[in-house]
Design a protein around this motif. Structure first.
Motif, PDB file in Angstrom:
ATOM      1  N   GLY A  27       5.026  54.624 -95.039  1.00 56.18           N
ATOM      2  CA  GLY A  27       6.291  54.798 -95.736  1.00 56.18           C
ATOM      3  C   GLY A  27       6.872  56.185 -95.655  1.00 56.18           C
ATOM      4  O   GLY A  27       7.719  56.556 -96.463  1.00 56.18           O
ATOM      5  N   ALA A  28       6.433  56.972 -94.669  1.00 58.41           N
ATOM      6  CA  ALA A  28       6.956  58.334 -94.548  1.00 58.41           C
ATOM      7  C   ALA A  28       8.404  58.349 -94.089  1.00 58.41           C
ATOM      8  O   ALA A  28       9.176  59.226 -94.471  1.00 58.41           O
ATOM      9  N   LEU A  29       8.775  57.389 -93.249  1.00 61.48           N
ATOM     10  CA  LEU A  29      10.129  57.350 -92.707  1.00 61.48           C
ATOM     11  C   LEU A  29      11.016  56.336 -93.406  1.00 61.48           C
ATOM     12  O   LEU A  29      12.237  56.483 -93.434  1.00 61.48           O
ATOM     13  N   THR A  30      10.410  55.292 -93.932  1.00 60.13           N
ATOM     14  CA  THR A  30      11.120  54.248 -94.673  1.00 60.13           C
ATOM     15  C   THR A  30      10.260  53.840 -95.856  1.00 60.13           C
ATOM     16  O   THR A  30       9.050  53.666 -95.694  1.00 60.13           O
ATOM     17  N   PRO A  31      10.810  53.728 -97.055  1.00 59.47           N
ATOM     18  CA  PRO A  31       9.992  53.304 -98.196  1.00 59.47           C
ATOM     19  C   PRO A  31       9.226  52.018 -97.890  1.00 59.47           C
ATOM     20  O   PRO A  31       9.745  51.113 -97.233  1.00 59.47           O
ATOM     21  N   VAL A  32       7.994  51.953 -98.355  1.00 62.68           N
ATOM     22  CA  VAL A  32       7.129  50.806 -98.071  1.00 62.68           C
ATOM     23  C   VAL A  32       7.787  49.498 -98.511  1.00 62.68           C
ATOM     24  O   VAL A  32       7.656  48.464 -97.846  1.00 62.68           O
ATOM     25  N   GLY A  80       7.905  62.542 -97.430  1.00 66.14           N
ATOM     26  CA  GLY A  80       7.652  61.769 -96.225  1.00 66.14           C
ATOM     27  C   GLY A  80       7.366  62.655 -95.026  1.00 66.14           C
ATOM     28  O   GLY A  80       6.407  62.439 -94.278  1.00 66.14           O
ATOM     29  N   LEU A  81       8.189  63.671 -94.828  1.00 68.76           N
ATOM     30  CA  LEU A  81       7.983  64.587 -93.716  1.00 68.76           C
ATOM     31  C   LEU A  81       6.782  65.502 -93.951  1.00 68.76           C
ATOM     32  O   LEU A  81       6.116  65.916 -92.999  1.00 68.76           O
ATOM     33  N   VAL A  82       6.504  65.802 -95.211  1.00 69.12           N
ATOM     34  CA  VAL A  82       5.306  66.581 -95.534  1.00 69.12           C
ATOM     35  C   VAL A  82       4.064  65.876 -95.010  1.00 69.12           C
ATOM     36  O   VAL A  82       3.249  66.458 -94.287  1.00 69.12           O
ATOM     37  N   VAL A  83       3.895  64.607 -95.378  1.00 69.20           N
ATOM     38  CA  VAL A  83       2.668  63.904 -94.987  1.00 69.20           C
ATOM     39  C   VAL A  83       2.660  63.568 -93.500  1.00 69.20           C
ATOM     40  O   VAL A  83       1.598  63.539 -92.861  1.00 69.20           O
ATOM     41  N   MET A  84       3.828  63.329 -92.925  1.00 68.76           N
ATOM     42  CA  MET A  84       3.887  63.032 -91.499  1.00 68.76           C
ATOM     43  C   MET A  84       3.462  64.236 -90.668  1.00 68.76           C
ATOM     44  O   MET A  84       2.606  64.137 -89.779  1.00 68.76           O
ATOM     45  N   PHE A  85       4.038  65.385 -90.958  1.00 69.61           N
ATOM     46  CA  PHE A  85       3.736  66.568 -90.157  1.00 69.61           C
ATOM     47  C   PHE A  85       2.430  67.234 -90.573  1.00 69.61           C
ATOM     48  O   PHE A  85       1.822  67.943 -89.773  1.00 69.61           O
ATOM     49  N   ALA A  86       1.975  66.989 -91.796  1.00 74.86           N
ATOM     50  CA  ALA A  86       0.674  67.513 -92.197  1.00 74.86           C
ATOM     51  C   ALA A  86      -0.435  66.910 -91.348  1.00 74.86           C
ATOM     52  O   ALA A  86      -1.491  67.530 -91.167  1.00 74.86           O
ATOM     53  N   PHE A  87      -0.200  65.715 -90.811  1.00 73.51           N
ATOM     54  CA  PHE A  87      -1.222  65.077 -89.983  1.00 73.51           C
ATOM     55  C   PHE A  87      -1.526  65.896 -88.735  1.00 73.51           C
ATOM     56  O   PHE A  87      -2.613  65.792 -88.168  1.00 73.51           O
ATOM     57  N   PHE A  88      -0.578  66.735 -88.320  1.00 71.74           N
ATOM     58  CA  PHE A  88      -0.821  67.562 -87.145  1.00 71.74           C
ATOM     59  C   PHE A  88      -1.840  68.665 -87.433  1.00 71.74           C
ATOM     60  O   PHE A  88      -2.283  69.353 -86.499  1.00 71.74           O
ATOM     61  N   VAL A  89      -2.220  68.833 -88.675  1.00 69.12           N
ATOM     62  CA  VAL A  89      -3.314  69.747 -89.009  1.00 69.12           C
ATOM     63  C   VAL A  89      -4.608  69.260 -88.373  1.00 69.12           C
ATOM     64  O   VAL A  89      -5.493  70.056 -88.045  1.00 69.12           O
ATOM     65  N   GLY A 124       6.897  42.408 -94.214  1.00 68.33           N
ATOM     66  CA  GLY A 124       5.764  41.986 -95.027  1.00 68.33           C
ATOM     67  C   GLY A 124       4.416  42.346 -94.443  1.00 68.33           C
ATOM     68  O   GLY A 124       3.514  42.800 -95.158  1.00 68.33           O
ATOM     69  N   TRP A 125       4.262  42.172 -93.121  1.00 67.26           N
ATOM     70  CA  TRP A 125       2.968  42.478 -92.494  1.00 67.26           C
ATOM     71  C   TRP A 125       2.652  43.969 -92.592  1.00 67.26           C
ATOM     72  O   TRP A 125       1.497  44.367 -92.766  1.00 67.26           O
ATOM     73  N   ALA A 126       3.699  44.807 -92.488  1.00 64.77           N
ATOM     74  CA  ALA A 126       3.496  46.252 -92.583  1.00 64.77           C
ATOM     75  C   ALA A 126       3.133  46.661 -94.012  1.00 64.77           C
ATOM     76  O   ALA A 126       2.294  47.543 -94.226  1.00 64.77           O
ATOM     77  N   GLN A 127       3.755  46.007 -95.000  1.00 62.94           N
ATOM     78  CA  GLN A 127       3.409  46.291 -96.395  1.00 62.94           C
ATOM     79  C   GLN A 127       1.951  45.945 -96.685  1.00 62.94           C
ATOM     80  O   GLN A 127       1.291  46.611 -97.478  1.00 62.94           O
ATOM     81  N   GLY A 165      -3.949  50.821 -96.156  1.00 65.67           N
ATOM     82  CA  GLY A 165      -5.034  51.310 -95.315  1.00 65.67           C
ATOM     83  C   GLY A 165      -4.756  52.661 -94.691  1.00 65.67           C
ATOM     84  O   GLY A 165      -5.593  53.172 -93.934  1.00 65.67           O
ATOM     85  N   THR A 166      -3.634  53.268 -95.017  1.00 66.41           N
ATOM     86  CA  THR A 166      -3.276  54.570 -94.447  1.00 66.41           C
ATOM     87  C   THR A 166      -3.282  55.649 -95.532  1.00 66.41           C
ATOM     88  O   THR A 166      -2.919  55.384 -96.682  1.00 66.41           O
ATOM     89  N   PRO A 167      -3.650  56.873 -95.176  1.00 62.95           N
ATOM     90  CA  PRO A 167      -3.623  57.968 -96.166  1.00 62.95           C
ATOM     91  C   PRO A 167      -2.206  58.319 -96.595  1.00 62.95           C
ATOM     92  O   PRO A 167      -1.983  58.751 -97.728  1.00 62.95           O
ATOM     93  N   THR A 168      -1.246  58.128 -95.685  1.00 63.94           N
ATOM     94  CA  THR A 168       0.136  58.459 -96.032  1.00 63.94           C
ATOM     95  C   THR A 168       0.646  57.586 -97.179  1.00 63.94           C
ATOM     96  O   THR A 168       1.433  58.042 -98.009  1.00 63.94           O
ATOM     97  N   TYR A 169       0.203  56.355 -97.213  1.00 66.85           N
ATOM     98  CA  TYR A 169       0.624  55.446 -98.286  1.00 66.85           C
ATOM     99  C   TYR A 169       0.223  56.010 -99.647  1.00 66.85           C
ATOM    100  O   TYR A 169       1.039  56.067-100.588  1.00 66.85           O
ATOM    101  N   TRP A 170      -1.031  56.444 -99.765  1.00 70.53           N
ATOM    102  CA  TRP A 170      -1.524  56.937-101.056  1.00 70.53           C
ATOM    103  C   TRP A 170      -0.895  58.274-101.421  1.00 70.53           C
ATOM    104  O   TRP A 170      -0.561  58.521-102.579  1.00 70.53           O
TER     105      TRP A 170
END
Length: 262
Positions: free
Chosen positions: A188-193, A66-75, A198-201, A206-211
């Motif tokens: 789902g980087a901070l909380t599992p999807v 989760g933190l990998v994909v969250m902070f990788a976005f700062f690339v 429901g609306w967030a699921q 549509g987000t790269p972090t999800y995949w």
């Protein structure tokens, strides 16, 4: 690529790598900060995984990727910075006037960002295994590497497109910070999807972090990696990366007026 072209790219690439190596603050943002957060998020996400049915999980299976994909976005911001830095230094026109082609400049600037993003993910997973109880086995490493590569390609492509569309670093900062928070929350980087509203699921795919997280969890959580999920997720990221690169390359205007700051 001719021998002369390789020499030109190698010269600029060596300079970019030197500048990256000297910029120690980027390592604090991409590696140290997420590890500090992992200390506090680990126990919480262990409970979240238990609620999902993974009673024996340590929590690191969620918090580290989760933190990998969250902070990788700062690339994304770092990709933009290596281009906008030239405008701040008043050297962009000099680069354009050199024997380097536009393609060679782009390649030499993007390769260090690929190295940076992959190195960040490798460092966080290694630290997760060493200090946070991440159950990592050697057989999982090739799959994790494939996910990391697909995510990195997406992020670098996104960064290049940001360079094309933005006219200053403030605009990049908005995209980077809002994107990191929004994608982390929905993906789902901070909380599992599965625990999101429901609306967030519904919006999560549509987000790269999800995949990326779907693929990472498919490797780390089951007794046996779910190869189908990994293939689907990495394929989705690579497809999105291809689209981003195609749009960025076709719209890249070396003569467009840009400034570093406003």
């Amino acid at each position: 690529m001719t021998a002369a072209s390789r020499q030109r790219v190698a010269a600029l690439l060596a300079l970019e790598l030197t500048l990256l190596r000297r910029n120690r603050s980027v390592y604090i943002v991409l590696v140290v900060a997420p590890l500090l957060l992992a200390i506090f998020l680990g126990p919480l996400l262990r409970l979240a995984l238990a609620q999902e049915g993974y009673a024996s999980a340590t929590g690191a299976e969620q918090v580290i990727p989760g933190l990998v994909v969250m902070f990788a976005f700062f690339v994304v911001g770092n990709v933009a910075f290596v281009f906008f830095r030239e405008y701040g230094w008043k050297t962009w026109d000099r680069l354009r006037a050199s024997p380097l082609t536009t393609g060679e400049i782009v390649v030499a600037k993007l390769v260090p960002m690929l190295v940076l993003a992959l190195g960040q993910q490798a460092a966080l997973f290694a630290a997760g295994a060493a200090f946070f109880g991440l159950p990592l086995r050697w057989a999982q490493v090739p799959l994790l590497a494939a996910i990391a590569v697909s995510l990195t390609l997406f992020l670098v492509g996104f960064g290049l497109l940001t360079v094309v569309l933005a006219t200053n670093l403030r605009q990049v900062g908005v995209v980077e910070n809002v994107g990191a928070m929004l994608f982390a929350g929905l993906g789902g980087a901070l909380t599992p999807v599965a625990l999101l509203p429901g609306w967030a699921q519904s919006l999560a795919p549509g987000t790269p972090t999800y995949w990326a997280l779907r693929a990472y969890r498919a490797v780390l959580l089951p007794d046996r990696p779910d190869l189908g999920t990994v293939a689907l997720s990495t394929g989705a990221l690579c497809l999105a990366a291809t689209v981003l690169f195609l749009i960025a390359v076709t719209r890249f205007d070396v003569g467009r007026k840009k400034v570093m700051w406003v």
